[in-house]
Design an enzyme around this catalytic site. Structure first.
Site, PDB file in Angstrom:
ATOM      1  N   ASN A 203      56.565  26.841  78.386  1.00 20.60           N
ATOM      2  CA  ASN A 203      57.084  28.085  78.943  1.00 20.60           C
ATOM      3  C   ASN A 203      56.677  28.201  80.388  1.00 20.60           C
ATOM      4  OD1 ASN A 203      58.339  29.360  76.764  1.00 20.60           O
ATOM      5  ND2 ASN A 203      56.363  30.005  75.934  1.00 20.60           N
ATOM      6  N   ASP A 271      57.886  29.160  71.297  1.00 19.94           N
ATOM      7  CA  ASP A 271      58.381  29.591  69.978  1.00 19.94           C
ATOM      8  C   ASP A 271      58.609  28.407  69.037  1.00 19.94           C
ATOM      9  OD1 ASP A 271      58.368  32.251  70.644  1.00 19.94           O
ATOM     10  OD2 ASP A 271      60.374  32.161  71.540  1.00 19.94           O
ATOM     11  N   LYS A 281      57.407   6.510  73.570  1.00 21.05           N
ATOM     12  CA  LYS A 281      58.313   7.213  74.497  1.00 21.05           C
ATOM     13  C   LYS A 281      59.761   7.042  74.031  1.00 21.05           C
ATOM     14  CE  LYS A 281      59.734   7.392  79.285  1.00 21.05           C
ATOM     15  NZ  LYS A 281      59.811   6.660  80.533  1.00 21.05           N
ATOM     16  N   PHE A 316      52.154  41.189  74.442  1.00 19.67           N
ATOM     17  CA  PHE A 316      53.027  41.188  75.624  1.00 19.67           C
ATOM     18  C   PHE A 316      54.448  40.858  75.193  1.00 19.67           C
ATOM     19  CE2 PHE A 316      50.822  41.389  79.757  1.00 19.67           C
ATOM     20  CZ  PHE A 316      49.534  41.596  79.301  1.00 19.67           C
ATOM     21  N   LYS A 330      58.735  44.242  68.399  1.00 13.52           N
ATOM     22  CA  LYS A 330      57.506  43.422  68.316  1.00 13.52           C
ATOM     23  C   LYS A 330      56.291  44.286  68.023  1.00 13.52           C
ATOM     24  CE  LYS A 330      58.751  39.583  71.332  1.00 13.52           C
ATOM     25  NZ  LYS A 330      58.596  39.010  72.675  1.00 13.52           N
TER      26      LYS A 330
END
Ligand SMILES: Cc1cc2nc3c(=O)[nH]c(=O)nc-3n(C[C@H](O)[C@H](O)[C@H](O)COP(=O)(O)O)c2cc1C
Length: 397
Positions: A203, A271, A281, A316, A330
């Site tokens: 994020n 999330d 990889k 938050f 929330k």
């Protein structure tokens, strides 16, 4: 206004004591400094003289001193408060054993009240049994020890031994400490969910808000622990557990939850994580590719049922649309006392900026708007509201 006598001993952290002197001067105190010979190798007496507008005392046998004054006695009698910062292992060892072989240690023996020590040294020096024994002895003698912080040191070692921040020491000496004795856990920064050894999902979060809250809470006297993802701001001086993934963050929060009075979840937790991590990889063999994702644990939802009635939980909500509606959902779903919501569609506030503008929605249906202010001011607003609720729940109002 009490007179402050500051003892400065020979450690890298001497530079922080300049700020401490400035803060004391700005608050209107008369400040005098005694330096050991070794402290003068790190910072010059002139620096302290310029800041304090007083002579910096070094040599116990200075021929230039007035003959009618015996400095170690005069300084000890003059001082209302005596702080030694940084306090080296060496000087603390001497003081713990009553040795008086320089102006600072001689003055200590004359001074009748408790002294405040702010130790600063390399992690191994601090952990050494001799240092720990001396610290214990100083505490038994009635002196106050300001715990050093955990983090990266000048010698590049990681661990406990960093001198407390000057603002924190100043707050302890002169400020009111409304959060004294309150245990606060703050999460900060993003989480990082690996896809393969080089790629990850994350994020956009710098950790600035969480760190601002943690620092402000410390300055207000709280015992603060930070659980931080990979933040891009300094965690200097904070008691910190570093994590990468949402699962690790959840485990770290759970481990401390029963001791926490106020929990502030400022981290931007990813999330989703990949269903299957590739330990090699992933090659770009085809035009398109898809990765299967699964939901990460929702940390607040997971711990909501373990919440004690006396605890305060703050969440938050970073929203790009329907801010109020989403925040209220929330607030309810996560059993929060209040939620701090901001509109991340605005470029001038929120992620990676120094300012924020938040709406605080409380579980009793009330709302507070912050207006656009510095993140440190938002931190103050959040902490003062959390404290009010904490006091109400714990019957201290
Ligand atoms: C570069 C350097 C950094 C040092 N930093 C520290 C320190 O942070 N804490 C400490 O206890 N000693 C530190 N030392 C060792 C002290 O300077 C040394 O023990 C000295 O004798 C302390 O003298 P004093 O207590 O009279 O000031 C450092 C030494 C050097 C050379």
């Amino acid at each position: 206004m009490p007179n402050y006598l500051i003892g400065v001993t020979g450690g890298i952290a001497c530079y922080k004591t300049i700020t401490l002197c400035r803060l004391l001067m700005k608050a209107g105190h008369d400040v005098r400094v005694i330096m050991t010979d070794n402290a003068c190798k790190f910072v010059t007496p002139l620096t302290f003289e310029t800041i304090t507008r007083n002579r910096a005392y070094v040599d116990e046998f200075d021929a230039g001193l007035a003959p009618d004054i015996i400095e170690h006695i005069d300084l000890a009698n003059w001082a209302d408060e005596f702080v030694i910062a940084p306090a080296t292992a060496n000087s603390m060892a001497k003081i713990a054993n009553g040795i008086a072989d320089n102006l600072l240690t001689s003055t200590v023996l004359v001074y009748k009240k408790p002294i405040v020590f702010s130790p600063a040294m390399n992690v191994d020096m601090y952990a050494n049994v001799a240092t720990q024994t001396n610290l214990k002895r100083l505490a038994e003698m009635g002196h106050q020890i300001i715990e050093p912080g955990v983090g990266e040191m000048a010698c590049q070692a990681e661990g406990k031994g960093r001198m407390a921040e000057p603002e924190e020491i100043f707050q302890m000496l002169c400020g009111d400490m409304p959060l004294e004795g309150v245990n606060i856990l703050v999460t900060a920064g993003p989480t990082v969910e690996p896809i393969d050894p080089v790629r990850y999902i994350s994020n956009r979060s710098s950790g600035k808000m969480g760190v601002a809250i943690a620092k402000k809470a410390m300055a207000m006297g709280a015992n603060v622990k930070v659980v931080a993802g990979p933040v891009s701001v300094s965690l200097e001086g904070l008691n910190c557990v570093s994590v990468q993934t949402a699962d690790e963050m959840l485990a770290a929060v759970k481990a401390d939850l029963s001791k926490v009075n106020i929990l502030i979840m400022a981290a931007a937790v990813a999330d989703y994580k990949v269903s299957e991590y590739s330990d090699k990889k992933i090659k770009k063999n085809s035009e398109n590719m898809s990765i299967e994702l699964e939901k990460n644990p929702d940390i607040l939802k997971t711990i909501a049922s373990d919440k004690d009635v006396k605890q305060v939980f703050v969440g938050f909500a970073a929203e790009s649309n329907d801010v109020r509606e989403n925040a209220l959902k929330k607030l309810d779903a996560k059993n929060l006392d209040f939620i701090v919501a901001n509109d991340i569609s605005r470029e001038d506030i929120g992620f990676e900026t120094d300012q924020n503008e938040v709406s605080i929605y409380f579980s009793d249906g009330t709302t507070t708007e912050s207006g656009k202010i510095e993140k440190s001011k938002v931190a103050e607003l959040i902490l003062s509201n959390a404290l009010k609720l904490y006091k109400a729940k714990n019957g201290t109002v």
